[in-house]
Design an enzyme around this catalytic site. Sequence first.
Site, mmCIF file in Angstrom:
data_model
loop_
_atom_site.group_PDB
_atom_site.id
_atom_site.type_symbol
_atom_site.label_atom_id
_atom_site.label_comp_id
_atom_site.label_asym_id
_atom_site.label_seq_id
_atom_site.Cartn_x
_atom_site.Cartn_y
_atom_site.Cartn_z
ATOM 1 N N GLY A 100 -1.397 -5.597 -7.240
ATOM 2 C CA GLY A 100 -2.496 -6.319 -6.626
ATOM 3 C C GLY A 100 -3.789 -5.537 -6.580
ATOM 4 N N ARG A 335 10.529 -3.857 -12.462
ATOM 5 C CA ARG A 335 10.287 -2.580 -11.775
ATOM 6 C C ARG A 335 11.298 -2.461 -10.658
ATOM 7 N NH1 ARG A 335 4.598 -4.756 -9.466
ATOM 8 N NH2 ARG A 335 5.443 -6.533 -8.366
ATOM 9 N N ARG A 558 11.777 21.733 27.297
ATOM 10 C CA ARG A 558 10.567 22.276 27.924
ATOM 11 C C ARG A 558 10.743 22.124 29.426
ATOM 12 N NH1 ARG A 558 9.301 18.265 24.767
ATOM 13 N NH2 ARG A 558 8.386 18.532 22.697
ATOM 14 N N ARG A 614 13.620 26.624 27.064
ATOM 15 C CA ARG A 614 12.440 27.482 27.067
ATOM 16 C C ARG A 614 11.963 27.676 28.494
ATOM 17 N NH1 ARG A 614 7.106 25.465 24.125
ATOM 18 N NH2 ARG A 614 7.012 24.118 25.961
ATOM 19 N N SER A 760 12.175 31.078 17.143
ATOM 20 C CA SER A 760 11.882 29.664 16.933
ATOM 21 C C SER A 760 10.368 29.517 16.838
ATOM 22 C CB SER A 760 12.439 28.832 18.088
ATOM 23 O OG SER A 760 12.144 27.478 17.873
ATOM 24 N N ASN A 764 2.733 24.440 16.720
ATOM 25 C CA ASN A 764 1.473 23.956 17.281
ATOM 26 C C ASN A 764 0.560 25.113 17.659
ATOM 27 O OD1 ASN A 764 2.273 21.341 17.013
ATOM 28 N ND2 ASN A 764 3.012 21.151 19.120
ATOM 29 N N ASP A 765 1.092 26.019 18.485
ATOM 30 C CA ASP A 765 0.266 27.161 18.876
ATOM 31 C C ASP A 765 -0.049 28.040 17.677
ATOM 32 O OD1 ASP A 765 -0.638 27.377 21.622
ATOM 33 O OD2 ASP A 765 1.484 27.173 22.154
ATOM 34 N N CYS A 827 10.350 24.538 16.215
ATOM 35 C CA CYS A 827 10.313 23.410 17.135
ATOM 36 C C CYS A 827 8.887 22.917 17.234
ATOM 37 C CB CYS A 827 10.892 23.773 18.493
ATOM 38 S SG CYS A 827 10.165 25.212 19.243
ATOM 39 N N TYR A 847 17.012 25.853 11.108
ATOM 40 C CA TYR A 847 17.014 24.546 11.772
ATOM 41 C C TYR A 847 15.618 24.131 12.198
ATOM 42 C CZ TYR A 847 16.576 26.940 16.281
ATOM 43 O OH TYR A 847 16.111 27.691 17.322
HETATM 44 P P1 ADP Z 1 0.247 -7.674 -11.152
HETATM 45 O O1 ADP Z 1 0.355 -6.217 -11.396
HETATM 46 O O2 ADP Z 1 -0.790 -8.032 -10.148
HETATM 47 O O3 ADP Z 1 1.572 -8.312 -10.923
HETATM 48 P P2 ADP Z 1 0.385 -8.675 -13.823
HETATM 49 O O4 ADP Z 1 -0.262 -7.969 -14.936
HETATM 50 O O5 ADP Z 1 1.838 -8.508 -13.714
HETATM 51 O O6 ADP Z 1 -0.354 -8.287 -12.489
HETATM 52 O O7 ADP Z 1 0.025 -10.180 -14.063
HETATM 53 C C1 ADP Z 1 -0.333 -11.147 -13.147
HETATM 54 C C2 ADP Z 1 0.458 -12.391 -13.418
HETATM 55 O O8 ADP Z 1 0.266 -12.858 -14.756
HETATM 56 C C3 ADP Z 1 1.946 -12.189 -13.269
HETATM 57 O O9 ADP Z 1 2.490 -13.312 -12.664
HETATM 58 C C4 ADP Z 1 2.418 -12.055 -14.679
HETATM 59 O O10 ADP Z 1 3.748 -12.440 -14.813
HETATM 60 C C5 ADP Z 1 1.497 -12.997 -15.417
HETATM 61 N N1 ADP Z 1 1.337 -12.597 -16.809
HETATM 62 C C6 ADP Z 1 0.901 -11.430 -17.275
HETATM 63 N N2 ADP Z 1 0.922 -11.386 -18.604
HETATM 64 C C7 ADP Z 1 1.385 -12.576 -19.008
HETATM 65 C C8 ADP Z 1 1.661 -13.154 -20.294
HETATM 66 N N3 ADP Z 1 1.471 -12.457 -21.395
HETATM 67 N N4 ADP Z 1 2.134 -14.383 -20.309
HETATM 68 C C9 ADP Z 1 2.337 -15.090 -19.175
HETATM 69 N N5 ADP Z 1 2.101 -14.622 -17.957
HETATM 70 C C10 ADP Z 1 1.643 -13.371 -17.857
HETATM 71 MG MG MG Z 2 3.085 -8.285 -12.086
HETATM 72 MG MG MG Z 3 -2.200 -9.305 -9.325
#
Ligand code: ADP
Ligand code: MG
Ligand code: MG
Length: 883
Positions: A100, A335, A558, A614, A760, A764-765, A827, A847
């Site tokens: 995002g 991922r 303490r 302590r 120990s 902090n100090d 500590c 520890y």
């Molecule tokens: P983000 O990192 O924000 O998820 P993405 O690069 O994965 O951004 O892409 C944003 C959206 O576009 C995702 O839903 C992804 O699946 C879609 N998207 C990216 N490339 C393609 C593609 N070649 N064909 C269809 N959808 C795509």
């Molecule tokens: Mg994506």
């Molecule tokens: Mg995005």
Amino acid sequence: MKQIYFFAEGNRDMRALLGGKGANLAEMTGLGLPVPSGFTVTTDACHQYQTNNNNMTSQLEEELKDALQHLEEQTGKLFDNTANPLLVSVRSGAAISMPGMMDTILNLGLNDQTVLGLAKQTNNERFAWDCYRRLLQMFGNVVFGIPEKTFDNEMTKLKQAKHYQSDLELTTADLKQLAQQFKALYTATEHKAFPQNPHEQLQLAVDAVFSSWQNNRAKVYRKLHGIPETLGTAVNVQMMAFGNSGQDSGTGVAFTRNPVTGEAKLFGEFLKNAQGEDVVSGLRTPQPIHELADSDPEIYQQFVDSVQELENHYCDMQDVEFTIEHGKLYFLQTRNGKRTPKAAVQIAVDLVEEGKISEAEALMRVDPEQITQLLHPEFAVDDLKGKAELAKGLPASPGAASGQIYFTAASAKAAHEAGHQVVLVRQDTSPEDIEGMVVSEAIVTSRGGMTSHAAVVARGMGKCGVVGCAAITIESDKSVKIGEQTFHEGDNLSVDGTTGKLYAGILSTTKAAQDPNLQKFLQWAQKNGNVDVFANADTPADFEQALRFGAKGIGLTRTEHMFFKSERLFQMRRLIIARTADDRIDPLNKLREMQQRDFVALYRLAEGKNVTIRLLDPPLHEFLPHDEVELKEVATAMNVSVDKLRNRVAELKEVNPMLGHRGCRLAVTYPDIYEMQVTAIANAALQVRSEGINVKPHIMIPLIGSLVEMRWVKDRLVAKLNEVFATTKQPLHYQIGTMIEMPRACLVADQIAQEADFFSFGTNDLTQLTYGFSRDDSGSFLPDYIEKGLLPADPFKSLDQEGVGALMKMAVNGGRKEKRSLPIGVCGELGGDPESIKFFDAIGIDYVSCSPYRVPVAVLASAQAAINRRHQPSFAKATPTTH
Ligand code: ADP
Ligand code: MG
Ligand code: MG
């Protein structure tokens, strides 16, 4: 070095060069999964771009041309061609996933001509124009910086005028009109026309992605997560798969296991006839993934098999993006999935039990800081009784919190800065809201599913969140209707992210019960760590909590905290006011009895575990009344004149109490105070031993700076202990050690070790004195040091390894030179900090001792430090949980 790699040339180990997205697209391609063809422009090209004054190098321009040609051959489509146009997505992707934060452009390659070609070729005019208007939106936003809202407003206006509920009702004519309006926006706001040439589009898009690395959101995110600025981003250029080409098409996201609970069951959502982020934007509410089984069983089965293969291949829960174009499945991303702390532990434990990963690997999969979030608060049952539920949404992120309603990131931030607890209430959230989300106790949205931006970010931040709450209607930036009730900015709302329920007003919270998976997980951690974890506990309640969390004993009690209860404070005050040793006898006796009871309780709970007590540390004036009213009260209670008391308070006042009459210095002036304390310890030990419980008193002297001082204080303590033990036939073993918290003590640690049974570190100090930063005053300048990059972090929160750490190393070496197996601990606050623990592990600290709720964190951090040391190169780190 070449700057472009086709997906078929890369693999998942090339993250640094290809970015996470690119490396995984390459890996999926290698596995033979259906991935639309494409290539990755490397992070190295991003560096070159930056050093070339933010311009593409001629090498890159050349390679880009060749790559496009190659992509045309692969796909059988042609870029900038009307008959059979090749459209691509341009997607950023850094080595560390920053979802995002950076921006994606879809359908690149369309223009006033190719859109007509696409319509003709697909025999679907509406689809072609839908793609075009999307390109115009995304391109305008990413490349020219025109706010998304500007485009959205045009669309909303049109929909309202035509009384449409959903985007799907937009007709071809509407979409054509929108495209015209969008192009007009370019010229109106930016005085630039939309570039019709696809090659120019691509060049500008790559430029934009490279420079988006520097955009504000990305910077804020990197700062928040300590991601180096130098990493840079890669750019992926990939043939489009069209999920918006009809009812036999669609797009979705799925997790191979439940990211909220960790349950081993496919979890996901999809939308028919949709593209890109439609599914997470909250604009339409998606269908659960298993419904795909009804409408398209074959694709569903292929999907299920493929994601299982991916999970097995990566040995971790996967988060995948997919698109179906006319009944053909494509994978667009995979991922390691973000997950709640609860899910992180559940999945790690399950993967071990399924025989897929080792215990050590499992331990590396959970971020120690996440563990504290597993002790999620819940609303107190009593508070909930008879409380009407306002509304119920999707339980997106567990936990419970109350606060004042704010509707925008900016107002949330301002309210937070003014000291308010904030609940952010929105229709949906987008990456622009990130700063508002960071400061909120809870996040609530009226739209969106379990994989919406708000849901994912809330889970990642460990904040409680409720999304897709249909009963919410946001009326303005100042008011909202929840069910039948209207709430205004600043009104209180309580949010239960575990159940999805909302309540009016403030509810109190309690800690949630413990998770059996966590217990198992922490036992593995205990087995693996080298640095043992003890607790700082002053009361039996604290100690019990710590023991439940796996503490090996108490590393620091303490004793002064025991004096602050009113009855004791009274005796303490009598003691301090007294001018002669005789006058001190009575209050000392009283205090001794009370302390003895405290210690008995701790020793009983310890059942033979170490309890390190302590002796009195703070300056005496801390116990005295501070204002006139209190002064009068105390004087009356103690039957002394107000003047006498006032004089005594004045006498005790110090210019710099932190460097003043405290710690063992008190024992030099008033030996009877420490003598009283060790007598209480010895008596308590004898009493508990007589109950058949093993006892190991560890007595700790604070603030020692030299051998003679240590010897002087210790001799008196030993004499006193011998006096008490003279009455018993069986000698009782005890240890007398010292805090190491003066820089001088570090320098002469070899000498001090002659008289010390253990060390120990009081970090902090030690930090305070090494840096010369007064801990109580540093609030006014430390933030500037951090902000301006003069300090990497607050040294009171994470050890200054270079400076304070060097002194510690010196003290460890000195101490162990004198006594080879001298036990050495730490500590204080830093004892529970994972980064610091790594350092302590490396320098041979035995520890740490930290507050009870940090114990599980420290146990895991200790295990990870040891595992990392044993397994070089290290295992993959825990998936960061934040978006
Ligand atoms: P983000 O990192 O924000 O998820 P993405 O690069 O994965 O951004 O892409 C944003 C959206 O576009 C995702 O839903 C992804 O699946 C879609 N998207 C990216 N490339 C393609 C593609 N070649 N064909 C269809 N959808 C795509
Ligand atoms: Mg994506
Ligand atoms: Mg995005």
